[in-house]
Design a protein around this motif. Sequence first.
Motif, PDB file in Angstrom:
ATOM      1  N   VAL A  92       0.818  -1.253  -0.152  1.00 36.82           N
ATOM      2  CA  VAL A  92       0.005  -0.057   0.194  1.00 36.82           C
ATOM      3  C   VAL A  92       0.836   1.326  -0.003  1.00 36.82           C
ATOM      4  O   VAL A  92       1.733   1.358   0.811  1.00 36.82           O
ATOM      5  N   VAL A 234      -2.187  -0.898  -3.789  1.00 33.96           N
ATOM      6  CA  VAL A 234      -3.129   0.076  -3.491  1.00 33.96           C
ATOM      7  C   VAL A 234      -2.508   1.505  -3.149  1.00 33.96           C
ATOM      8  O   VAL A 234      -1.363   1.526  -2.672  1.00 33.96           O
ATOM      9  N   THR A 251      -8.912   6.459  -1.767  1.00 32.06           N
ATOM     10  CA  THR A 251      -8.609   5.406  -2.359  1.00 32.06           C
ATOM     11  C   THR A 251      -8.534   5.708  -3.794  1.00 32.06           C
ATOM     12  O   THR A 251      -9.425   5.849  -4.640  1.00 32.06           O
ATOM     13  N   ASN A 254      -6.874   0.288  -6.060  1.00 31.74           N
ATOM     14  CA  ASN A 254      -6.892  -0.762  -5.225  1.00 31.74           C
ATOM     15  C   ASN A 254      -7.048  -1.992  -6.160  1.00 31.74           C
ATOM     16  O   ASN A 254      -8.363  -1.910  -6.939  1.00 31.74           O
ATOM     17  N   ALA A 259     -12.192   1.555  -5.835  1.00 34.37           N
ATOM     18  CA  ALA A 259     -11.098   2.740  -5.806  1.00 34.37           C
ATOM     19  C   ALA A 259     -11.667   3.832  -5.630  1.00 34.37           C
ATOM     20  O   ALA A 259     -11.101   4.919  -5.639  1.00 34.37           O
TER      21      ALA A 259
END
Length: 470
Positions: A92, A234, A251, A254, A259
């Motif tokens: 991430v 991510v 986000t 993702n 997203a």
Amino acid sequence: MGKAAARERAPFRCEECGLHLAKWVGRCPECQAWGTVGETAAPAGITVSAGPVSSPATPIAQVPAQGAAHRPTGVAELDRCLGGGLVPGSVVLLAGEPGVGKSTLLTAAAAQIARQGTRCLVVTGEESAAQVRLRAGRIDALADELYLAAETDLAAVLGHVEAVEPKVLVVDSVQTISSPAIDGAPGGVAQVREVAGVLTRIAKQRGIATILVGHVTKDGAIAGPRALEHLVDVVLSVEGARHARLRLVRTVKNRFGPADEVGCFDLTDDGIDELTDPSGLFLSRANGEPVPGTAVTVAMEGRRALVSEVQALVAPSTLPAPRRACSGLDSARVAMMLAVLERRAVVKVSAADVYTATVGGVRLVEPAADLAIALAVAGAARDRPLPGDVVALGEVGLAGEVRPVGGLTGRLQEAARLGFRRALVPAGASTPVSGITAIEVTDLRAALCILNDSISTPRPSNVAPLNRVS
Ligand SMILES: Nc1ncnc2c1ncn2[C@@H]1O[C@H](COP(=O)(O)OP(=O)(O)O)[C@@H](O)[C@H]1O
Ligand SMILES: [Mg+2]
């Protein structure tokens, strides 16, 4: 010669943005960075013949299906952004401007994960271990399974990973980690990309959920996170106004979930708190009397509907060019609303100072907020309050027409949940939502009739003759 072939033959390339160039220049013409153009390795005449494969290709239906096993972090708002939690072996990238709260958020999350018995290693390259310890104490983030190492050398980071064997690794920030084995200055794109590449490989090999912090600068991410977006699974972006407490975690990408999620947090002296129900925060009047110059709308932040207020103040101006100030709103859209009000709805504001703002640090930049902006300004100009039970939704065009907005049903449901009983909506767009009466308006003049209605119980018939000029 095709474009790709031209690139193959270009002997120079910018390390920053990847632009291919026929000759060396000191400053990249694309990204304007200095000293980033270098020679590329001559790719001429490479031939590749077939070699051994790692595993044979299989008909897709015979590939064992493995769902992404999200492990909740225990911070629900963060889990929402991650699509349910951290996936073992995934990487991430948490990007944001300095001071926005990345370290605070991740320290809190790491402690929460560690308290569930999952071993976490936080590597800090920015602050000393003592500084991080101090923050952890301040925000109540001390946990037995939370390990901390201050390190900037990549090999040493890998050493810590071997020694601690964490299930979750936080690297704060990826720009501060470097290796003498990699070309380029520490923090430069080449280093950052390689460091992230190595950490990604380790994450996949050992099943470690890895979170990389990436600094983004105001002028658009020159420092690297952009270069990592394709590499990681991510990408989360932390946003927030400097003087407000609200922080949104968005986000951006993702591979394991939707997203367009948004998580809401409140950054305080004691740390960062989740805002599971943030809607009411963006209203100035919880129970009080409506004030002239305020209007409520419902904004969409990702998939989340947030009930938010627009405020306006209109005052006679003594200046040759009256003041226009707006905070939390798009100044171009506000300027457009002022012009539309003046020309299409006979609300005189051209000789007045006009101040507009949102409440609680929220940014309302989508066109759906147009109608609320126009109503707030018109209410302020005429010194008439909007009834307290009304929300306004709609984009306003230059002809004064009210145009449809997306996600109307979700917006109306959220308004109804917070106790609003009437909604001004674009004509022909709404499906009934229980608890709230949709009042369809075709243009701004029709919408302004609501300012003459001081009754707060649902009486849509009162505003029925919508062509009436108020
Ligand atoms: N001792 C403190 N007391 C209260 N607030 C603090 C303290 N130290 C830092 N902060 C605030 O916490 C916020 C978040 O900081 P931090 O998490 O380090 O941001 P980032 O890692 O994104 O650069 C900053 O705006 C800072 O002003
Ligand atoms: Mg930090």
